[in-house]
Design a protein around this motif. Structure first.
Motif, PDB file in Angstrom:
ATOM      1  N   ARG A   1       8.451  -0.434  -6.232  1.00  0.00           N
ATOM      2  CA  ARG A   1       7.397  -0.128  -5.262  1.00  0.00           C
ATOM      3  C   ARG A   1       7.552   1.245  -4.625  1.00  0.00           C
ATOM      4  NH1 ARG A   1       8.483  -2.846  -1.294  1.00  0.00           N
ATOM      5  NH2 ARG A   1       9.883  -4.467  -2.066  1.00  0.00           N
ATOM      6  N   SER A   2       8.775   1.758  -4.575  1.00  0.00           N
ATOM      7  CA  SER A   2       9.033   2.941  -3.752  1.00  0.00           C
ATOM      8  C   SER A   2       9.581   4.133  -4.529  1.00  0.00           C
ATOM      9  CB  SER A   2      10.030   2.582  -2.642  1.00  0.00           C
ATOM     10  OG  SER A   2      11.268   2.154  -3.193  1.00  0.00           O
TER      11      SER A   2
ATOM     12  N   LEU B   1       6.003   6.740  -0.193  1.00  0.00           N
ATOM     13  CA  LEU B   1       5.287   5.922   0.772  1.00  0.00           C
ATOM     14  C   LEU B   1       3.792   6.018   0.503  1.00  0.00           C
ATOM     15  CD1 LEU B   1       7.182   6.945   4.035  1.00  0.00           C
ATOM     16  CD2 LEU B   1       7.548   4.897   2.651  1.00  0.00           C
ATOM     17  N   ARG B   2       3.113   4.881   0.497  1.00  0.00           N
ATOM     18  CA  ARG B   2       1.664   4.823   0.249  1.00  0.00           C
ATOM     19  C   ARG B   2       0.959   4.377   1.524  1.00  0.00           C
ATOM     20  NH1 ARG B   2       2.295   3.857  -5.324  1.00  0.00           N
ATOM     21  NH2 ARG B   2       3.998   5.262  -5.909  1.00  0.00           N
ATOM     22  N   PHE B   3      -0.193   4.967   1.791  1.00  0.00           N
ATOM     23  CA  PHE B   3      -0.890   4.730   3.049  1.00  0.00           C
ATOM     24  C   PHE B   3      -2.278   4.145   2.805  1.00  0.00           C
ATOM     25  CE2 PHE B   3       1.532   8.850   3.803  1.00  0.00           C
ATOM     26  CZ  PHE B   3       2.697   8.177   4.167  1.00  0.00           C
TER      27      PHE B   3
ATOM     28  N   GLN C   1      12.479  13.937  13.018  1.00  0.00           N
ATOM     29  CA  GLN C   1      13.132  14.578  11.885  1.00  0.00           C
ATOM     30  C   GLN C   1      12.150  15.319  10.993  1.00  0.00           C
ATOM     31  OE1 GLN C   1      16.709  14.211  11.528  1.00  0.00           O
ATOM     32  NE2 GLN C   1      16.282  13.521  13.615  1.00  0.00           N
ATOM     33  N   GLN C   2      11.001  14.715  10.776  1.00  0.00           N
ATOM     34  CA  GLN C   2       9.971  15.322   9.945  1.00  0.00           C
ATOM     35  C   GLN C   2       8.598  14.957  10.502  1.00  0.00           C
ATOM     36  OE1 GLN C   2      10.253  14.693   5.667  1.00  0.00           O
ATOM     37  NE2 GLN C   2      12.465  14.404   5.783  1.00  0.00           N
ATOM     38  N   ALA C   3       7.668  15.871  10.365  1.00  0.00           N
ATOM     39  CA  ALA C   3       6.262  15.611  10.683  1.00  0.00           C
ATOM     40  C   ALA C   3       5.453  15.999   9.452  1.00  0.00           C
ATOM     41  CB  ALA C   3       5.811  16.412  11.905  1.00  0.00           C
ATOM     42  N   VAL C   4       4.900  15.017   8.800  1.00  0.00           N
ATOM     43  CA  VAL C   4       4.194  15.229   7.534  1.00  0.00           C
ATOM     44  C   VAL C   4       2.700  15.253   7.800  1.00  0.00           C
ATOM     45  CG1 VAL C   4       3.875  14.424   5.172  1.00  0.00           C
ATOM     46  CG2 VAL C   4       6.053  14.010   6.340  1.00  0.00           C
ATOM     47  N   ASP C   5       2.088  16.409   7.597  1.00  0.00           N
ATOM     48  CA  ASP C   5       0.654  16.579   7.821  1.00  0.00           C
ATOM     49  C   ASP C   5      -0.087  16.355   6.507  1.00  0.00           C
ATOM     50  OD1 ASP C   5      -1.885  17.295   8.617  1.00  0.00           O
ATOM     51  OD2 ASP C   5      -1.483  19.451   8.616  1.00  0.00           O
TER      52      ASP C   5
ATOM     53  N   GLN D   1      -0.445   9.563   0.150  1.00  0.00           N
ATOM     54  CA  GLN D   1       0.942   9.187  -0.089  1.00  0.00           C
ATOM     55  C   GLN D   1       1.831  10.383   0.214  1.00  0.00           C
ATOM     56  OE1 GLN D   1       0.530   8.157  -4.324  1.00  0.00           O
ATOM     57  NE2 GLN D   1       1.890   9.842  -4.797  1.00  0.00           N
ATOM     58  N   ALA D   2       3.117  10.088   0.447  1.00  0.00           N
ATOM     59  CA  ALA D   2       4.087  11.143   0.732  1.00  0.00           C
ATOM     60  C   ALA D   2       5.445  10.719   0.214  1.00  0.00           C
ATOM     61  CB  ALA D   2       4.158  11.420   2.236  1.00  0.00           C
ATOM     62  N   ASN D   3       6.228  11.692  -0.243  1.00  0.00           N
ATOM     63  CA  ASN D   3       7.590  11.444  -0.687  1.00  0.00           C
ATOM     64  C   ASN D   3       8.554  11.818   0.424  1.00  0.00           C
ATOM     65  OD1 ASN D   3       6.688  10.654  -3.243  1.00  0.00           O
ATOM     66  ND2 ASN D   3       6.790  12.744  -4.031  1.00  0.00           N
ATOM     67  N   LEU D   4       9.476  10.907   0.718  1.00  0.00           N
ATOM     68  CA  LEU D   4      10.408  11.086   1.817  1.00  0.00           C
ATOM     69  C   LEU D   4      11.818  11.271   1.255  1.00  0.00           C
ATOM     70  CD1 LEU D   4      10.343  11.047   4.934  1.00  0.00           C
ATOM     71  CD2 LEU D   4      10.887   8.606   4.827  1.00  0.00           C
ATOM     72  N   PHE D   5      12.413  12.434   1.528  1.00  0.00           N
ATOM     73  CA  PHE D   5      13.770  12.745   1.096  1.00  0.00           C
ATOM     74  C   PHE D   5      14.654  12.805   2.340  1.00  0.00           C
ATOM     75  CE2 PHE D   5      10.910  14.288  -2.100  1.00  0.00           C
ATOM     76  CZ  PHE D   5      11.575  14.203  -3.312  1.00  0.00           C
TER      77      PHE D   5
END
Length: 295
Positions: free
Chosen positions: A39-40, A210-212, A243-247, A254-258
């Motif tokens: 899933r991730s 991550l999927r939104f 720690q992070q702000a994803v715009d 969706q966004a990839n988180l490292f």
């Protein structure tokens, strides 16, 4: 008298939306975690692609069932709105790919349109096998060369309120049936924003995809305006510090988180593209990173 920071924290908690919890039962939680990596997992092979976020080829589901959309390399904008690098989703139901990319997609049961910027659909199909494909198209419903592999799902019958059971004596088969039914289960009515593929408190390995999703509103990338639309913004906190702000103002869903191992608080907001005002109560949940994987 409450100090101002504490008061603000309490107000934040009171307006945050409840995240989907991990399954309560021991067998269900064990089964859910078995599919965590699938899933991730981050996939960097195709820079531009669409696919079904929650369904896989050969799965068996009850109807109605949820179909979640994933797109990367492009953003979402409702139909009729012109913006480079954006489009909207369509589902081909028991229908082949169109022969031409210059012709507009028709409106019929075989070509399901989601021109309001939707991130998911709920399909109600009769029992039997059904072929599904996700297709991304422009503001005039002309298809891009961006489509998912065709998958076949089998509708086993009508959905009831009673969930499927996992049999400890036949764990492998019953776990697969339970999981397929669980991720396809439609959410309740109402407006919401959510991280759709990861549940509150889940333990995963970094990097994480991550999927939104959002209901009651559509996604619209900044640079265009449409009624009842906005875009996603993700805040990643650790021990209360950002720690992070994803715009995701480009209309991404969706966004990839490292991130290194540790416990993180995720806060997903759905905001107005012009003002930045939050349109819905944000979704907050905890994510535990237990290790790091090599891509």
């Amino acid at each position: 008298m409450l100090y101002l920071p504490l008061l603000l924290a309490l107000l934040t908690l009171s307006t945050a939306a409840a995240a989907a919890p991990l399954p309560r039962g021991e067998l269900e939680r064990q089964c859910w975690q078995r599919y965590a990596r699938e899933r991730s997992r981050v996939d960097l092979r195709e820079p531009t692609a669409v696919h079904f976020s929650n369904l896989r080829h050969g799965w068996r589901v009850r109807s109605p069932f949820m179909v979640e959309f994933a797109v990367k390399g492009m953003g979402v904008v409702p139909a009729g709105k012109v913006l480079a690098g954006t489009g909207h989703h369509h589902i081909l139901v028991n229908t082949p790919l169109p022969p031409s990319v210059t012709d507009k997609l028709p409106f019929n049961d075989g070509h399901r349109h989601f021109g309001k910027g939707q991130t998911f659909a709920v399909l109600d199909l009769p029992p039997g096998e059904h072929k599904l494909r996700l297709l991304f198209a422009d503001h005039e419903h002309r298809p891009y060369f961006v489509f998912s592999p065709e998958i076949t799902v089998t509708v086993t019958g009508k959905r009831s309120a009673e969930p499927l059971k996992i049999d400890p004596a036949n764990f492998e088969t019953s776990c697969a049936a339970w999981y397929q039914d669980e991720v396809a289960r439609p959410r309740g009515p109402g407006e919401w924003v959510a991280i759709t593929n990861v549940r509150d408190g889940e333990s995963l390995v970094s990097p994480v995809s991550l999927r939104f999703g959002v209901d009651g509103y559509g996604v619209c990338a900044a640079g265009q305006k449409a009624d009842k639309t906005g875009h996603f913004a993700l805040d990643v906190l650790r021990e209360g510090k950002l720690q992070q702000a994803v715009d995701l103002s480009n209309g991404a869903t969706q966004a990839n988180l490292f991130v290194p191992p540790g416990s993180y608080q995720l806060r997903l907001r759905f905001v107005d593209g012009a003002t930045g005002r939050e349109l819905l109560p944000p979704a907050e949940q905890t994510l535990v990173i237990t290790g790091q994987d090599k891509l």
